[in-house]
Enzyme design. Sequence first.
Site, mmCIF file in Angstrom:
data_model
loop_
_atom_site.group_PDB
_atom_site.id
_atom_site.type_symbol
_atom_site.label_atom_id
_atom_site.label_comp_id
_atom_site.label_asym_id
_atom_site.label_seq_id
_atom_site.Cartn_x
_atom_site.Cartn_y
_atom_site.Cartn_z
ATOM 1 N N SER A 27 0.832 -1.213 0.000
ATOM 2 C CA SER A 27 0.000 0.000 0.000
ATOM 3 C C SER A 27 0.858 1.250 0.000
ATOM 4 C CB SER A 27 -0.880 0.051 1.255
ATOM 5 O OG SER A 27 -1.608 -1.131 1.361
ATOM 6 N N HIS A 58 -4.974 -1.067 -4.900
ATOM 7 C CA HIS A 58 -3.945 -1.970 -5.410
ATOM 8 C C HIS A 58 -4.126 -2.089 -6.916
ATOM 9 C CE1 HIS A 58 -2.384 -3.803 -1.635
ATOM 10 N NE2 HIS A 58 -3.555 -3.416 -1.166
ATOM 11 N N HIS A 80 -4.038 -11.263 -2.263
ATOM 12 C CA HIS A 80 -4.242 -11.625 -0.859
ATOM 13 C C HIS A 80 -5.218 -12.789 -0.767
ATOM 14 C CE1 HIS A 80 -3.453 -7.261 -1.114
ATOM 15 N NE2 HIS A 80 -2.777 -7.404 0.007
ATOM 16 N N TYR A 82 -7.473 -13.180 1.374
ATOM 17 C CA TYR A 82 -8.835 -12.738 1.701
ATOM 18 C C TYR A 82 -9.654 -12.349 0.472
ATOM 19 C CZ TYR A 82 -6.917 -7.949 1.443
ATOM 20 O OH TYR A 82 -6.307 -6.802 1.035
ATOM 21 N N GLU A 83 -8.978 -12.153 -0.654
ATOM 22 C CA GLU A 83 -9.721 -11.814 -1.866
ATOM 23 C C GLU A 83 -10.471 -13.034 -2.414
ATOM 24 O OE1 GLU A 83 -7.529 -8.976 -4.612
ATOM 25 O OE2 GLU A 83 -5.913 -9.667 -3.325
ATOM 26 N N ALA A 110 1.762 -2.805 4.405
ATOM 27 C CA ALA A 110 1.229 -1.954 5.460
ATOM 28 C C ALA A 110 0.871 -2.892 6.614
ATOM 29 C CB ALA A 110 -0.027 -1.236 4.971
ATOM 30 N N MET A 208 -1.853 -8.763 6.585
ATOM 31 C CA MET A 208 -2.564 -9.796 5.818
ATOM 32 C C MET A 208 -1.833 -10.194 4.539
ATOM 33 S SD MET A 208 -6.327 -8.054 6.088
ATOM 34 C CE MET A 208 -6.835 -7.181 7.580
ATOM 35 N N SER A 209 -0.528 -10.011 4.521
ATOM 36 C CA SER A 209 0.203 -10.346 3.284
ATOM 37 C C SER A 209 1.607 -10.818 3.623
ATOM 38 C CB SER A 209 0.274 -9.112 2.377
ATOM 39 O OG SER A 209 1.120 -8.134 2.944
ATOM 40 N N ASN A 232 -1.058 1.974 11.313
ATOM 41 C CA ASN A 232 -2.049 2.181 12.384
ATOM 42 C C ASN A 232 -1.611 1.349 13.574
ATOM 43 O OD1 ASN A 232 -2.895 -0.124 10.409
ATOM 44 N ND2 ASN A 232 -3.891 -0.648 12.343
ATOM 45 N N HIS A 244 -9.668 1.067 6.777
ATOM 46 C CA HIS A 244 -8.790 1.068 5.594
ATOM 47 C C HIS A 244 -8.399 2.506 5.237
ATOM 48 C CE1 HIS A 244 -6.882 -0.591 2.113
ATOM 49 N NE2 HIS A 244 -7.729 -0.095 1.242
HETATM 50 N N1 HPA Z 1 -4.153 -5.599 10.908
HETATM 51 C C1 HPA Z 1 -4.007 -6.379 9.815
HETATM 52 N N2 HPA Z 1 -3.579 -5.918 8.653
HETATM 53 C C2 HPA Z 1 -3.252 -4.612 8.584
HETATM 54 C C3 HPA Z 1 -3.387 -3.752 9.670
HETATM 55 C C4 HPA Z 1 -3.855 -4.280 10.905
HETATM 56 O O1 HPA Z 1 -3.987 -3.578 11.922
HETATM 57 N N3 HPA Z 1 -2.976 -2.520 9.256
HETATM 58 C C5 HPA Z 1 -2.618 -2.655 7.952
HETATM 59 N N4 HPA Z 1 -2.787 -3.920 7.540
#
Ligand code: HPA
Length: 269
Positions: A27, A58, A80, A82-83, A110, A208-209, A232, A244
């Site tokens: 990201s 993306h 990913h 999750y997609e 990220a 998540m990657s 974050n 997001h």
């Molecule tokens: N959790 C999971 N995936 C993420 C996060 C998070 O807090 N921030 C960016 N990708």
Amino acid sequence: MDYKEAVSFIKERIGSLKPEIAIVLGSGLGVLKDEIQNKIILKYEDIPGFPISTVEGHAGELIIGELSGKTIIAMNGRFHYYEGYDIKQTVFPIRVFSLLGIKNIILTNAAGGINLDYKPGDFMVINDHLSFFAESVLRGKNEDEFGVRFPDMSDVYDKEEIKKIKQIIEKHAEVAREGVYAYMKGPCYETPAEIRALRTLGADAVGMSTVPEAIVAKHSGMKIVAVSCVTNMAAGVTNQKLSHEEVKETADRVKVKFKEIIKEYLLKM
Ligand code: HPA
């Protein structure tokens, strides 16, 4: 899986170019695209066997060209779990890179900060990972042309390269973090209880990657360096809800720094 068609397709398009380093742009890092010289862009949808990315923010293209004097192949947009892809599809490009002869890979992402010392906007070099809660990307018949059935994972992230990139991060940011990345399947962010559990298990950041890609890259003998941008604080660390939007905002705020770090690192590789 049939990687050969994708490999031939890419070779045909890039002619005499020999990419030596692959970069997966997480990201925000899409901005690196503008800096790549003499580039050839291949849309995922045109490459045989490539999945197509579905997440907002993306893109979906391979960029082959020159950056910091190196011939690179960059993934602008990754896949990913999750997609909805099969886990093996998500790492299809990494296997293709291996068959293209690539021996070095830079993974970026990220991530949420679990370590209480971290702040949004920090960069963390990954020195190890946790992937307990996910299906193994190497499950199924071993693909012997890439690597062994039971690959060693004691040293996924190259120690020398960690030192090198940390020194560069220190020049561009207040502090260079180094830590353990916990891979979660998503797409929901974690619960505060999950984050407390991950902290107890030794995680410093969560995302998540990256880990499926790192496992497959290691399986095929690549040298790996991976950097998280802490976008974050993870769930429950502050009172703030996760979104997001926050991830994108922070990634956007530090993207120029992130880009400079990667460019300088490439120079020193
Ligand atoms: N959790 C999971 N995936 C993420 C996060 C998070 O807090 N921030 C960016 N990708």
